[in-house]
Design a protein around this motif. Structure first.
Motif, PDB file in Angstrom:
ATOM      1  N   ALA A 131     -11.407  -0.643  -0.497  1.00  0.00           N
ATOM      2  CA  ALA A 131     -11.103  -1.735   0.568  1.00  0.00           C
ATOM      3  C   ALA A 131     -10.779  -1.370   2.033  1.00  0.00           C
ATOM      4  CB  ALA A 131     -10.046  -2.508   0.296  1.00  0.00           C
ATOM      5  N   ALA A 132     -10.806   0.123   1.979  1.00  0.00           N
ATOM      6  CA  ALA A 132     -10.038   0.823   3.682  1.00  0.00           C
ATOM      7  C   ALA A 132     -11.225   1.040   4.673  1.00  0.00           C
ATOM      8  CB  ALA A 132      -9.216   1.502   2.941  1.00  0.00           C
ATOM      9  N   ARG A 136     -10.359  -4.110   9.052  1.00  0.00           N
ATOM     10  CA  ARG A 136      -9.111  -5.316   8.824  1.00  0.00           C
ATOM     11  C   ARG A 136      -9.343  -7.144   9.364  1.00  0.00           C
ATOM     12  NH1 ARG A 136      -2.946  -4.791  11.496  1.00  0.00           N
ATOM     13  NH2 ARG A 136      -2.073  -7.469  10.755  1.00  0.00           N
ATOM     14  N   VAL A 137     -10.343  -7.137   9.913  1.00  0.00           N
ATOM     15  CA  VAL A 137      -9.950  -8.520  10.182  1.00  0.00           C
ATOM     16  C   VAL A 137     -11.609  -8.852   8.912  1.00  0.00           C
ATOM     17  CG1 VAL A 137     -11.599 -10.262  11.707  1.00  0.00           C
ATOM     18  CG2 VAL A 137     -10.448  -8.998  12.690  1.00  0.00           C
ATOM     19  N   ALA A 138     -12.391  -7.746   8.453  1.00  0.00           N
ATOM     20  CA  ALA A 138     -13.376  -8.634   7.526  1.00  0.00           C
ATOM     21  C   ALA A 138     -12.547  -8.531   5.926  1.00  0.00           C
ATOM     22  CB  ALA A 138     -13.971  -7.237   7.156  1.00  0.00           C
ATOM     23  N   LEU A 139     -11.347  -8.098   6.432  1.00  0.00           N
ATOM     24  CA  LEU A 139     -10.692  -8.175   4.577  1.00  0.00           C
ATOM     25  C   LEU A 139     -10.269  -9.440   4.601  1.00  0.00           C
ATOM     26  CD1 LEU A 139     -10.090  -6.381   1.941  1.00  0.00           C
ATOM     27  CD2 LEU A 139      -8.595  -5.079   3.203  1.00  0.00           C
ATOM     28  N   VAL A 166      -2.329 -14.447   5.251  1.00  0.00           N
ATOM     29  CA  VAL A 166      -2.734 -13.225   5.616  1.00  0.00           C
ATOM     30  C   VAL A 166      -1.888 -12.364   6.692  1.00  0.00           C
ATOM     31  CG1 VAL A 166      -5.155 -13.149   5.447  1.00  0.00           C
ATOM     32  CG2 VAL A 166      -4.427 -13.633   7.787  1.00  0.00           C
ATOM     33  N   GLU A 167      -0.675 -13.293   6.998  1.00  0.00           N
ATOM     34  CA  GLU A 167      -0.234 -12.851   8.302  1.00  0.00           C
ATOM     35  C   GLU A 167       0.728 -11.875   7.752  1.00  0.00           C
ATOM     36  OE1 GLU A 167       3.130 -15.108  10.783  1.00  0.00           O
ATOM     37  OE2 GLU A 167       4.292 -15.093   8.873  1.00  0.00           O
ATOM     38  N   ASP A 168       1.362 -11.706   6.867  1.00  0.00           N
ATOM     39  CA  ASP A 168       1.742  -9.767   6.727  1.00  0.00           C
ATOM     40  C   ASP A 168       1.194  -9.378   5.779  1.00  0.00           C
ATOM     41  OD1 ASP A 168       4.472 -10.244   7.386  1.00  0.00           O
ATOM     42  OD2 ASP A 168       4.550 -11.488   6.002  1.00  0.00           O
ATOM     43  N   LEU A 169      -0.053  -9.363   5.531  1.00  0.00           N
ATOM     44  CA  LEU A 169      -1.137  -8.952   4.088  1.00  0.00           C
ATOM     45  C   LEU A 169      -1.417  -7.023   4.026  1.00  0.00           C
ATOM     46  CD1 LEU A 169      -2.887  -9.302   1.281  1.00  0.00           C
ATOM     47  CD2 LEU A 169      -4.880  -9.170   3.697  1.00  0.00           C
ATOM     48  N   ILE A 188     -19.116  -8.424   2.175  1.00  0.00           N
ATOM     49  CA  ILE A 188     -18.297  -8.633   0.902  1.00  0.00           C
ATOM     50  C   ILE A 188     -18.761  -9.351   0.092  1.00  0.00           C
ATOM     51  CG2 ILE A 188     -15.914  -8.638   0.233  1.00  0.00           C
ATOM     52  CD1 ILE A 188     -15.022  -7.468   2.746  1.00  0.00           C
ATOM     53  N   ASP A 189     -18.707  -9.756  -1.207  1.00  0.00           N
ATOM     54  CA  ASP A 189     -18.696 -10.483  -2.438  1.00  0.00           C
ATOM     55  C   ASP A 189     -17.677 -10.391  -3.276  1.00  0.00           C
ATOM     56  OD1 ASP A 189     -21.292 -10.972  -1.546  1.00  0.00           O
ATOM     57  OD2 ASP A 189     -22.464  -9.438  -2.968  1.00  0.00           O
TER      58      ASP A 189
END
Length: 270
Positions: A131-132, A136-139, A166-169, A188-189
């Motif tokens: 995921a890295a 960040r926006v896309a994830l 997603v505030e503290d994700l 991202i699928d």
């Protein structure tokens, strides 16, 4: 040292109105002023359509109507009438109590711990990456899209809930252990996140869309990579935050499990 009685210490009973009028806590006392029960209700910023509820009664005072009285008192405090939602292991005796309230099962989730060594039962997939590898926006967008459709049929998100979700994700996950499946177009699928903010890692995710082509295969590859990564870090066991209604994740439970213990979530009106 906590002054709360032993039967109450393991419950997270926050002060009354700790956030707003939708977060209420009540204490039941006997004639001598001793605490014999407690109840709390609160709404979620992500799921505002129901009140979560927690009730506990001192062992020597159970089956005396105290939980029923606490629940009725909490219902009277609701600014607007909403159903209650509650969950526990299927063998929890409290399910007998909520059954008397015509509780309706809305979801089940596996409670087992899953051994990361079982990753060898799953096939890798060439489209899976850490995921890295994405922004960040896309994830965050992928996670919110996934979360919204996987909860739409049983616990829908509120209209303005994505920010809260997603505030503290990024404080809760490890993006290097987490996995995504990326299409040929770069979309991202599937997303599978590893939450590390508790004592034991928790793995959660699904495809980003309900109708993703070959979704189970993409989830299989994502789980394979994440479990392999966890095993390389000497993490032998993990939990899954998943649902029996997840169309692409649930078919993998048998290979990873089998599931022998379930957490059951119910809805009821007092």
């Amino acid at each position: 040292m906590s002054l709360a009685p032993a039967w109450l210490r393991e419950r997270r009973m926050l002060p009354d109105r700790w956030r707003d009028e939708h977060t209420r806590t009540l204490i039941a006392e006997d004639r001598a002023g001793e605490s014999i029960g407690a109840g709390a209700m609160w709404t979620s910023r992500v799921h505002p359509d129901r009140y979560s509820v927690d009730l506990v009664v001192a062992p020597g005072h159970r089956r005396a109507g105290i939980a029923t009285a606490l629940l009725a008192a909490l219902a009277d405090l609701q600014p607007a009438p909403k159903p209650f939602i509650w969950g526990a292991a299927e063998n929890d005796p409290a399910h007998e109590f909520v059954a008397t309230l015509d509780a309706r099962t809305i979801q089940r989730s596996p409670l087992n711990t899953f051994h990361t060594s079982r990753a060898v039962r799953l096939r890798p997939h060439d489209d899976v990456a850490p995921a890295a590898a994405v922004s960040r926006v896309a994830l965050e967008q992928a996670w919110a899209d996934m979360y919204e459709w996987t909860h739409a049929d049983w616990h829908p998100m509120g209209p303005d809930a994505r920010g809260a979700l997603v505030e503290d994700l990024w404080d809760e996950i490890d993006p290097h252990l987490s996995s995504i499946a990326i299409s040929a177009t770069g979309a991202i699928d599937a997303v599978l996140l590893v939450f590390i903010d508790g004592g034991r890692p928790v793995v959660a995710g699904e495809t980003v869309s309900r109708d993703t082509t070959a979704g189970t295969r993409l989830l299989e590859g994502s789980v394979r990579r994440t479990f392999d990564q966890l095993a390389e870090r000497w993490v032998a066991e993990t939990l899954l935050d998943a649902h029996e209604t997840d169309p692409h994740f649930a078919p993998l439970f048998e290979a990873l499990g089998p599931v022998t213990r379930w957490h059951r979530i119910v809805e009821f009106r007092p």
